[in-house]
Scaffold this motif. Structure first.
Motif, PDB file in Angstrom:
ATOM      1  N   GLY A 282       0.778  -1.239   0.000  1.00 49.89           N
ATOM      2  CA  GLY A 282       0.000   0.000   0.000  1.00 49.89           C
ATOM      3  C   GLY A 282       0.804   1.281   0.000  1.00 49.89           C
ATOM      4  O   GLY A 282       0.397   2.267  -0.634  1.00 49.89           O
ATOM      5  N   GLU A 283       1.955   1.306   0.709  1.00 47.88           N
ATOM      6  CA  GLU A 283       2.663   2.581   0.831  1.00 47.88           C
ATOM      7  C   GLU A 283       3.148   3.142  -0.508  1.00 47.88           C
ATOM      8  O   GLU A 283       2.930   4.332  -0.786  1.00 47.88           O
ATOM      9  N   PRO A 284       3.794   2.345  -1.384  1.00 47.82           N
ATOM     10  CA  PRO A 284       4.196   2.910  -2.683  1.00 47.82           C
ATOM     11  C   PRO A 284       3.005   3.440  -3.485  1.00 47.82           C
ATOM     12  O   PRO A 284       3.114   4.480  -4.148  1.00 47.82           O
ATOM     13  N   VAL A 285       1.868   2.724  -3.414  1.00 50.32           N
ATOM     14  CA  VAL A 285       0.684   3.191  -4.144  1.00 50.32           C
ATOM     15  C   VAL A 285       0.180   4.496  -3.539  1.00 50.32           C
ATOM     16  O   VAL A 285      -0.246   5.416  -4.258  1.00 50.32           O
ATOM     17  N   TYR A 286       0.236   4.609  -2.207  1.00 53.78           N
ATOM     18  CA  TYR A 286      -0.190   5.853  -1.553  1.00 53.78           C
ATOM     19  C   TYR A 286       0.652   7.024  -2.047  1.00 53.78           C
ATOM     20  O   TYR A 286       0.123   8.091  -2.396  1.00 53.78           O
ATOM     21  N   HIS A 287       1.973   6.839  -2.066  1.00 57.00           N
ATOM     22  CA  HIS A 287       2.852   7.921  -2.518  1.00 57.00           C
ATOM     23  C   HIS A 287       2.695   8.187  -4.016  1.00 57.00           C
ATOM     24  O   HIS A 287       3.081   9.258  -4.495  1.00 57.00           O
ATOM     25  N   PHE A 288       2.118   7.224  -4.733  1.00 55.99           N
ATOM     26  CA  PHE A 288       1.845   7.410  -6.153  1.00 55.99           C
ATOM     27  C   PHE A 288       0.603   8.273  -6.360  1.00 55.99           C
ATOM     28  O   PHE A 288       0.559   9.110  -7.266  1.00 55.99           O
ATOM     29  N   VAL A 289      -0.412   8.095  -5.492  1.00 55.53           N
ATOM     30  CA  VAL A 289      -1.661   8.859  -5.649  1.00 55.53           C
ATOM     31  C   VAL A 289      -1.650  10.151  -4.837  1.00 55.53           C
ATOM     32  O   VAL A 289      -2.491  11.024  -5.035  1.00 55.53           O
ATOM     33  N   VAL A 290      -0.713  10.268  -3.877  1.00 50.00           N
ATOM     34  CA  VAL A 290      -0.527  11.497  -3.098  1.00 50.00           C
ATOM     35  C   VAL A 290       0.973  11.817  -3.135  1.00 50.00           C
ATOM     36  O   VAL A 290       1.755  11.203  -2.419  1.00 50.00           O
ATOM     37  N   THR A 291       1.362  12.760  -3.969  1.00 47.63           N
ATOM     38  CA  THR A 291       2.786  13.041  -4.181  1.00 47.63           C
ATOM     39  C   THR A 291       3.479  13.461  -2.885  1.00 47.63           C
ATOM     40  O   THR A 291       3.023  14.394  -2.202  1.00 47.63           O
ATOM     41  N   PRO A 292       4.583  12.793  -2.503  1.00 49.50           N
ATOM     42  CA  PRO A 292       5.334  13.182  -1.299  1.00 49.50           C
ATOM     43  C   PRO A 292       5.886  14.604  -1.436  1.00 49.50           C
ATOM     44  O   PRO A 292       6.175  15.054  -2.552  1.00 49.50           O
ATOM     45  N   PRO A 293       6.053  15.321  -0.323  1.00 46.77           N
ATOM     46  CA  PRO A 293       6.485  16.727  -0.386  1.00 46.77           C
ATOM     47  C   PRO A 293       7.883  16.935  -0.961  1.00 46.77           C
ATOM     48  O   PRO A 293       8.206  18.042  -1.373  1.00 46.77           O
ATOM     49  N   ALA A 294       8.709  15.888  -1.002  1.00 44.49           N
ATOM     50  CA  ALA A 294      10.064  16.032  -1.556  1.00 44.49           C
ATOM     51  C   ALA A 294      10.044  16.095  -3.078  1.00 44.49           C
ATOM     52  O   ALA A 294      11.060  16.428  -3.707  1.00 44.49           O
ATOM     53  N   PHE A 295       8.905  15.799  -3.687  1.00 47.45           N
ATOM     54  CA  PHE A 295       8.808  15.754  -5.151  1.00 47.45           C
ATOM     55  C   PHE A 295       7.683  16.669  -5.637  1.00 47.45           C
ATOM     56  O   PHE A 295       6.781  17.023  -4.876  1.00 47.45           O
ATOM     57  N   ASP A 296       7.740  17.017  -6.914  1.00 45.28           N
ATOM     58  CA  ASP A 296       6.718  17.908  -7.472  1.00 45.28           C
ATOM     59  C   ASP A 296       6.039  17.296  -8.697  1.00 45.28           C
ATOM     60  O   ASP A 296       5.481  17.998  -9.529  1.00 45.28           O
ATOM     61  N   THR A 297       6.104  15.978  -8.826  1.00 40.89           N
ATOM     62  CA  THR A 297       5.480  15.314  -9.961  1.00 40.89           C
ATOM     63  C   THR A 297       3.967  15.283  -9.797  1.00 40.89           C
ATOM     64  O   THR A 297       3.441  15.365  -8.678  1.00 40.89           O
ATOM     65  N   GLU A 298       3.267  15.134 -10.917  1.00 43.28           N
ATOM     66  CA  GLU A 298       1.807  15.047 -10.870  1.00 43.28           C
ATOM     67  C   GLU A 298       1.401  13.664 -10.391  1.00 43.28           C
ATOM     68  O   GLU A 298       1.829  12.646 -10.943  1.00 43.28           O
ATOM     69  N   ALA A 299       0.583  13.613  -9.346  1.00 41.53           N
ATOM     70  CA  ALA A 299       0.164  12.333  -8.755  1.00 41.53           C
ATOM     71  C   ALA A 299      -0.568  11.480  -9.781  1.00 41.53           C
ATOM     72  O   ALA A 299      -1.321  11.986 -10.619  1.00 41.53           O
ATOM     73  N   GLY A 300      -0.329  10.163  -9.717  1.00 42.43           N
ATOM     74  CA  GLY A 300      -1.054   9.229 -10.567  1.00 42.43           C
ATOM     75  C   GLY A 300      -0.549   9.133 -11.982  1.00 42.43           C
ATOM     76  O   GLY A 300      -1.206   8.517 -12.825  1.00 42.43           O
ATOM     77  N   THR A 301       0.602   9.722 -12.271  1.00 48.12           N
ATOM     78  CA  THR A 301       1.163   9.676 -13.624  1.00 48.12           C
ATOM     79  C   THR A 301       2.432   8.826 -13.632  1.00 48.12           C
ATOM     80  O   THR A 301       2.982   8.479 -12.585  1.00 48.12           O
TER      81      THR A 301
END
Length: 527
Positions: free
Chosen positions: A121-140
């Motif tokens: 679950g954790e990698p998927v969570y960080h995929f749908v909610v972008t971690p603050p260290a990154f600025d990528t668009e979530a879910g892409t």
């Protein structure tokens, strides 16, 4: 030069049949009784009090916890690469435990303590909610590398290093060479002195470390019951109530109590090896029959991002990240690992006899984290792949922190479907059992002060944690969550127990190397 061996003669020794230090016993059991009694009296009062302490600790001491883990890792690496790294642990010239068995027991500690709940679950969570260290668009597609990298940060080099590198060196030298007790208080002896640590203060130190581990272990035990109960309901339609959860707890308790009673050389070792073999089979099936190319690319990019953004993620503070993020992710995990630190040092020092300091540190702080990142990539990376391609949608479940739902959903989407889901549920159960047996053993060692505690004492602590999980689940899963938040609070005193190892660890390593004739004795002027 080989020093006298102060350890107990065997795992089956009846030495130390006493319960141990009464201060440790009274305070640690008193905590269990008080937590349950107060929860029965007023659940909201306990939950709100712990929540307030949890929030304050995360906000105020988060940076301190992060710095402690960073320093532990880099100083530990320095010791491993130094001439002192060749010194043997535990006064044995050859390893007591074979390499595969030894590595299996190491792997089945931290990864068992929670990694199996978060790997999917954790990698998927960080995929749908972008971690603050990154600025990528979530879910892409662009968010994949950052999602895995953030998971690697939480379960990687820093997390493992605080569990059994410098502290294990200090413990091994103090116990096997100096004859000091195998207890957390021994980590403070070089600073506060043996006289002070042998008194009531030492008992308080040991009790605080035991309480932290009880809180850290009861959580996974309780959540496993809810996860397996949910899984059996979804797969076979079995009732998902307290009765099923109680049956799961009884089965789990029977497994890990039996394992803990038979000791390092029997149950604990056997359970760990079985789990590693099962994990390898599951990993092979996922890699060969799952999204192989995607997983390969995701790991390569994710690990590269982990290394390149290492310090950015490791030093993220409440000033640069949302308060809720720090509280529920990085600081929570780091505090959890700190809580396990002293007792894991005892466990790692015990199973590493005959290994070099270099082997012990590299196994714990490098090999185990790399294996963990591979496991997170296989489960979590597959989850990201299926989420990205619309096969599953875990957005709502993960925003509600329903990681039991995430694990089963990803498992059912994997090759083999229901069969794979069952295999992962079994793996999860045995993983948690390996935490239960190793921590029951380690807590018993704390009480006895040596590495062959009475089997009945091991059983007592294993049963006590299972009963506590059962009581808390009866009150509601929210009390298990409250107990897990309490881990962050217990990390405050436990971190002070670990702190001296930043300088006593290298000193102990060099002392062992000199005693074994690997480096020259210091001149009188240097001494």
């Amino acid at each position: 030069m080989t020093q006298p061996d102060h350890s107990s003669p065997s795992e089956t020794s009846t030495t130390g049949s006493r319960l141990g230090d009464p201060v440790v016993l009274i305070l640690s059991i008193g905590f269990i009784v008080a937590f349950v009694a107060l929860s029965l009296y007023d659940i909201d009062m306990v939950a709100n009090g712990i929540s307030a302490g949890f929030a304050w600790t995360a906000r105020t001491l988060g940076s301190y916890f992060q710095l402690l883990l960073l320093l532990t890792f880099f100083i530990g690496m320095g010791v491993a690469m130094s001439p002192a790294g060749a010194a043997k642990v535990g006064n044995l010239q050859t390893p007591e435990i074979s390499t595969f068995k030894w590595l299996s027991m190491i792997m089945c500690t931290l990864l068992a303590g929670g990694g199996v709940f978060f790997a999917a679950g954790e990698p998927v969570y960080h995929f749908v909610v972008t971690p603050p260290a990154f600025d990528t668009e979530a879910g892409t597609v662009d968010a994949v590398a950052g999602a895995l990298a953030q998971s690697f940060m939480h379960w990687g080099f820093l997390a493992w290093a605080v569990l059994g590198t410098l502290t294990a060196v200090v413990m091994a030298h103090a116990h096997y060479v100096k004859g000091q007790p195998m207890q957390p208080r021994t980590l403070l002896t070089p600073v506060l002195g043996e006289r002070l640590m042998s008194g009531p203060l030492g008992g308080v130190v040991d009790a605080l470390c035991v309480i932290a581990v009880v809180a850290g272990t009861v959580g996974p035990i309780g959540f496993l019951a809810t996860q397996v109960s949910f899984g059996l309901h979804e797969l076979f339609g079995l009732p998902q109530g307290y009765g099923t959860q109680l049956a799961v707890l009884a089965a789990l308790g029977a497994i890990y109590v039996t394992s803990a009673m038979t000791g390092i050389h029997r149950g604990i070792q056997l359970l760990s090896r079985f789990n590693v073999f099962l994990a390898l089979v599951i990993a092979a099936v996922i890699f060969v029959f799952g999204p192989t190319l995607f997983l390969t690319d995701a790991f390569t990019q994710g690990f590269g991002t982990y290394l390149s953004s290492f310090f950015t993620m490791a030093t993220m503070t409440a000033e640069t990240a949302p308060d809720w993020w720090m509280k529920w992710w990085t600081v929570f995990f780091f505090a959890w690992f700190i809580g396990y630190g002293p007792l894991m040092a005892i466990f790692v020092a015990r199973i590493s006899r005959g290994r070099t300091i270099r082997q012990m540190i590299l196994a714990v702080a490098v090999m185990a984290p790399v294996a963990t990142t591979l496991w997170f990539t296989l489960l979590g990376g597959s989850g990201i792949f299926y989420q990205l391609n619309g096969v599953i949608d875990l957005t709502e479940a993960l925003n509600n922190f329903q990681f039991d739902v995430a694990t089963l959903t990803v498992a059912q989407a994997l090759p083999g479907g229901t069969l794979m889901a069952l295999a992962i549920l079994l793996l999860t159960t045995i993983f948690v059992a390996t935490t239960g047996d190793s921590m029951s053993y380690a807590i018993s060692v704390v009480g006895a002060g040596h590495d062959a505690p009475n089997p009945l004492i091991r059983a007592f602590w294993g049963i006590a944690m299972a009963i506590m999980a059962a009581i808390l689940l009866y009150m509601g899963a929210g009390q298990i969550s409250a107990l897990q938040q309490f881990i962050v609070i217990t990390a405050i005193p436990v971190s002070l127990v670990l702190l001296p190892s930043l300088w006593t660890g290298p000193k102990a390593a060099y002392a062992m190397a000199r005693e074994q004739g690997l480096i020259d004795q210091p001149s009188k002027r240097e001494a």
